[in-house]
Scaffold this motif. Structure first.
Motif, PDB file in Angstrom:
ATOM      1  N   TYR A 133       0.783  -1.239   0.000  1.00  0.00           N
ATOM      2  CA  TYR A 133       0.000   0.000   0.000  1.00  0.00           C
ATOM      3  C   TYR A 133       0.813   1.286   0.000  1.00  0.00           C
ATOM      4  N   ILE A 134       1.871   1.368   0.780  1.00  0.00           N
ATOM      5  CA  ILE A 134       2.573   2.656   0.939  1.00  0.00           C
ATOM      6  C   ILE A 134       3.865   2.739   0.138  1.00  0.00           C
ATOM      7  N   HIS A 135       4.277   1.652  -0.509  1.00  0.00           N
ATOM      8  CA  HIS A 135       5.563   1.624  -1.218  1.00  0.00           C
ATOM      9  C   HIS A 135       5.342   1.666  -2.729  1.00  0.00           C
ATOM     10  N   ASP A 136       6.124   2.511  -3.402  1.00  0.00           N
ATOM     11  CA  ASP A 136       5.948   2.715  -4.835  1.00  0.00           C
ATOM     12  C   ASP A 136       7.319   2.826  -5.504  1.00  0.00           C
ATOM     13  N   ILE A 137       7.527   2.021  -6.559  1.00  0.00           N
ATOM     14  CA  ILE A 137       8.786   2.040  -7.318  1.00  0.00           C
ATOM     15  C   ILE A 137       8.451   2.388  -8.760  1.00  0.00           C
ATOM     16  N   PRO A 138       9.015   3.470  -9.303  1.00  0.00           N
ATOM     17  CA  PRO A 138       8.705   3.827 -10.693  1.00  0.00           C
ATOM     18  C   PRO A 138       9.404   2.924 -11.692  1.00  0.00           C
ATOM     19  N   GLY A 139       8.714   2.623 -12.769  1.00  0.00           N
ATOM     20  CA  GLY A 139       9.308   1.918 -13.895  1.00  0.00           C
ATOM     21  C   GLY A 139       9.465   2.879 -15.057  1.00  0.00           C
ATOM     22  N   GLY A 140       9.240   2.379 -16.277  1.00  0.00           N
ATOM     23  CA  GLY A 140       9.376   3.234 -17.447  1.00  0.00           C
ATOM     24  C   GLY A 140       8.180   4.156 -17.622  1.00  0.00           C
ATOM     25  N   PRO A 141       8.360   5.277 -18.333  1.00  0.00           N
ATOM     26  CA  PRO A 141       7.285   6.260 -18.529  1.00  0.00           C
ATOM     27  C   PRO A 141       6.342   5.882 -19.657  1.00  0.00           C
ATOM     28  N   HIS A 142       5.814   4.668 -19.638  1.00  0.00           N
ATOM     29  CA  HIS A 142       4.992   4.186 -20.745  1.00  0.00           C
ATOM     30  C   HIS A 142       3.518   4.516 -20.516  1.00  0.00           C
ATOM     31  N   ASN A 143       2.812   4.815 -21.598  1.00  0.00           N
ATOM     32  CA  ASN A 143       1.378   5.038 -21.534  1.00  0.00           C
ATOM     33  C   ASN A 143       0.623   4.162 -22.536  1.00  0.00           C
ATOM     34  N   GLY A 144       1.347   3.508 -23.436  1.00  0.00           N
ATOM     35  CA  GLY A 144       0.718   2.626 -24.413  1.00  0.00           C
ATOM     36  C   GLY A 144       0.778   1.178 -23.956  1.00  0.00           C
ATOM     37  N   PRO A 145       0.479   0.215 -24.863  1.00  0.00           N
ATOM     38  CA  PRO A 145       0.532  -1.211 -24.519  1.00  0.00           C
ATOM     39  C   PRO A 145       1.889  -1.593 -23.936  1.00  0.00           C
ATOM     40  N   GLN A 146       1.870  -2.428 -22.915  1.00  0.00           N
ATOM     41  CA  GLN A 146       3.108  -2.789 -22.230  1.00  0.00           C
ATOM     42  C   GLN A 146       3.004  -4.203 -21.675  1.00  0.00           C
ATOM     43  N   TRP A 147       4.108  -4.945 -21.820  1.00  0.00           N
ATOM     44  CA  TRP A 147       4.208  -6.271 -21.228  1.00  0.00           C
ATOM     45  C   TRP A 147       4.631  -6.129 -19.766  1.00  0.00           C
ATOM     46  N   LEU A 148       4.031  -6.977 -18.920  1.00  0.00           N
ATOM     47  CA  LEU A 148       4.354  -6.987 -17.497  1.00  0.00           C
ATOM     48  C   LEU A 148       4.588  -8.420 -17.037  1.00  0.00           C
ATOM     49  N   ARG A 149       5.435  -8.570 -16.035  1.00  0.00           N
ATOM     50  CA  ARG A 149       5.669  -9.899 -15.454  1.00  0.00           C
ATOM     51  C   ARG A 149       5.870  -9.760 -13.953  1.00  0.00           C
ATOM     52  N   LEU A 150       5.321 -10.729 -13.216  1.00  0.00           N
ATOM     53  CA  LEU A 150       5.464 -10.765 -11.756  1.00  0.00           C
ATOM     54  C   LEU A 150       5.891 -12.177 -11.373  1.00  0.00           C
ATOM     55  N   THR A 151       6.991 -12.309 -10.630  1.00  0.00           N
ATOM     56  CA  THR A 151       7.487 -13.628 -10.223  1.00  0.00           C
ATOM     57  C   THR A 151       7.492 -13.725  -8.707  1.00  0.00           C
ATOM     58  N   ARG A 152       7.249 -14.956  -8.233  1.00  0.00           N
ATOM     59  CA  ARG A 152       7.274 -15.210  -6.800  1.00  0.00           C
ATOM     60  C   ARG A 152       8.273 -16.333  -6.512  1.00  0.00           C
TER      61      ARG A 152
END
Length: 498
Positions: free
Chosen positions: A156-175
């Motif tokens: 909730y309180i932690h935020d890390i910026p990535g790239g400045p993209h506003n169009g279609p973008q691939w995302l991945r989350l690993t555990r």
């Protein structure tokens, strides 16, 4: 050695003389008492008059206590979630092919809802893994936002910026165990890591999937309905291969107790999942309950007697010239002694004020079943002692201005214009930038709920908006006070040597 000792003795004598002069003045003592009385009365009047009510499935009644995140911060946790259970390690990859939405704008025609297409800056859509569906539990997410590019957020309180993209973008989350990593890619082949976080105590089986949510649209100091709709495709899972589950996490109900209020949803189209949701996952800076610093909202009015007392203390001295001005210029020693006495008295007055109104006001709010923003002991002590320090700094500033201009009315007007007026304007949502460039910046020290970069709030102190961090704001006020006092000392030293 004798010179140094003589100087110390001379300052001690000046200090005792100024203290004796202050305590012998009934007017100055009454002004300090009036400051305490005004601020405490206004704070308790506000606390006593607040009655928060909410409409739930059981009808209208007291609002529930704020939802708390893993670290005890008040949070919002509402979104639409398409998910599967993941046992052990694994990953999810998807492309956010599009992000659209709806939001309500001010009505162009009175009474006709003006809902238009568009997304708010912090609309969110992406991939999420969390301990369970229970609100307030630990999570990590990687997302595309409406106007802030790709982000990775957790708990909730932690935020890390990535790239400045506003169009279609691939995302991945690993555990991997307690470790969750977020990645982004323009083409699905070359990946860039955004961040890696640890979620302490993550169970073996977690929920992993796709989500969409959107905080409300801001109209100045108001907030209205907004939703986000995300189109996901190229979805792949590693470690989970069950059927998709659909949950509108945290959705509220209408007064009938059955109908969802602004529900989300999901639609399947070929290999695409189109997810719609509203709400937010993040800190509840406004919706999390009444803030402790609102009990000091009358502090600006309460400072007026302090400023007046400071000006009077400087300009009304024994032995006056026929013109009505103080007899002879102040020496540097006298000014420092006056500042020390006045600053100490003002600090005590401010400490009594905040030490009474904050705990008493919070107790009164709780007695009336109002939701209260959680506040740690350290934050509470900073608010109480910080207001006292602000009172002292404002008093020294007024003293310095009075010694500099040597006109009581002018000095009093300047003090109010620099300290009180900007605060009143900022409270109304007008010219909040004044809380950066004027001594009123010091009111930031009373901020009891942090400002988070990934949460938009209205430009008003009533919304919890302070443009500077607490200690930075107080530093601005102290800087103004030190400059005014130093300028007065230099000016009077030159006159004395002329």
């Amino acid at each position: 050695m004798r010179s140094s000792t003589a100087g110390q003795d001379g300052f001690s004598q000046a200090l005792r003389a100024e203290w004796a002069r202050f305590r012998s003045s009934r007017g100055l003592l009454l002004a300090m008492a009036a400051s305490v009385l005004v601020t405490v009365s206004l704070g308790l009047l506000i606390a006593g008059g607040v009655r928060s009510t909410c409409v739930t499935g059981k009808g209208e009644g007291p609002c529930p206590a704020p939802l708390l995140g893993p670290d005890g911060t008040a949070v919002k946790d509402k979104y639409y979630f398409v998910h599967q259970p993941l046992k052990g390690n694994g990953a999810i990859t998807a492309r956010v092919a599009g992000l659209t939405g709806q939001m309500r704008l001010p009505d162009a025609v009175p009474g006709v809802r003006n809902v238009t297409e568009g997304v708010v800056p912090w609309a969110k859509a992406g991939l999420l893994v969390r301990q369970s569906l229970k609100q307030g539990t630990p999570y990590a997410a990687v997302m595309l936002t409406g106007d802030h590019g790709v982000r990775m957020q957790h708990n909730y309180i932690h935020d890390i910026p990535g790239g400045p993209h506003n169009g279609p973008q691939w995302l991945r989350l690993t555990r991997s165990g307690d470790t969750v990593s977020g990645y982004e890619s323009d083409d699905g082949r070359t990946w860039t890591e955004i961040g890696t976080v640890k979620l302490a105590g993550l169970p073996e089986t977690v929920e992993i999937g796709l989500f969409a949510t959107s905080p409300g649209a801001l109209w100045g100091m108001a907030k209205a309905f907004a939703q986000a709709t995300a189109t996901f495709d190229r979805i792949t899972l590693r470690g989970a291969n069950g059927s998709w589950r659909h949950d509108d996490v945290g959705v509220g109900l209408e007064s009938d107790g059955r109908t969802p209020h602004h529900p989300g949803g999901v639609a399947e189209s070929g290999d695409q999942l189109i997810v719609t949701g509203g709400g937010d996952i993040g800190p509840a800076t406004v919706e999390g309950g009444i803030r402790a610093d609102l009990l000091l909202i009358g502090g600006a009015v309460g400072l007026i007697p302090v400023l007046a007392a400071a000006v009077t203390f400087c300009t009304h001295r024994r032995g006056r010239s026929p013109s009505g001005l103080p007899a002879g210029p102040h020496s540097a020693r006298q000014l420092v002694a006056q500042a020390a006495v006045l600053g100490a008295v003002a600090f005590v007055a401010g400490l009594v004020t905040s030490g009474v109104v904050v705990p008493a006001g919070l107790a009164l709010l709780r007695a009336h079943q109002n939701p209260i923003q959680p506040i740690t002991l350290g934050t509470g002590l900073r608010v109480v002692a910080g207001y006292a320090a602000l009172t002292a700094a404002a008093a020294v500033l007024a003293l310095g201005l009075a010694a500099l201009v040597r006109r009581g009315v002018v000095a009093a007007g300047l003090s109010v214009a620099l300290v009180v007026v900007p605060y009143v304007l900022a409270t109304a949502g007008l010219a909040p930038w004044l809380l950066v460039v004027t001594p009123a910046a010091g009111f930031a020290i009373t901020q009891s709920v942090p400002t988070f970069a990934h949460v938009d709030v209205g430009p008003s102190l009533l919304e919890g908006y302070y443009p500077l961090p607490p200690w930075a704001g107080l530093t601005v006020t102290c800087g103004f006070a030190a400059f005014a006092l130093a300028a007065a000392m230099v000016t009077h030293s030159r006159k004395a040597s002329a």
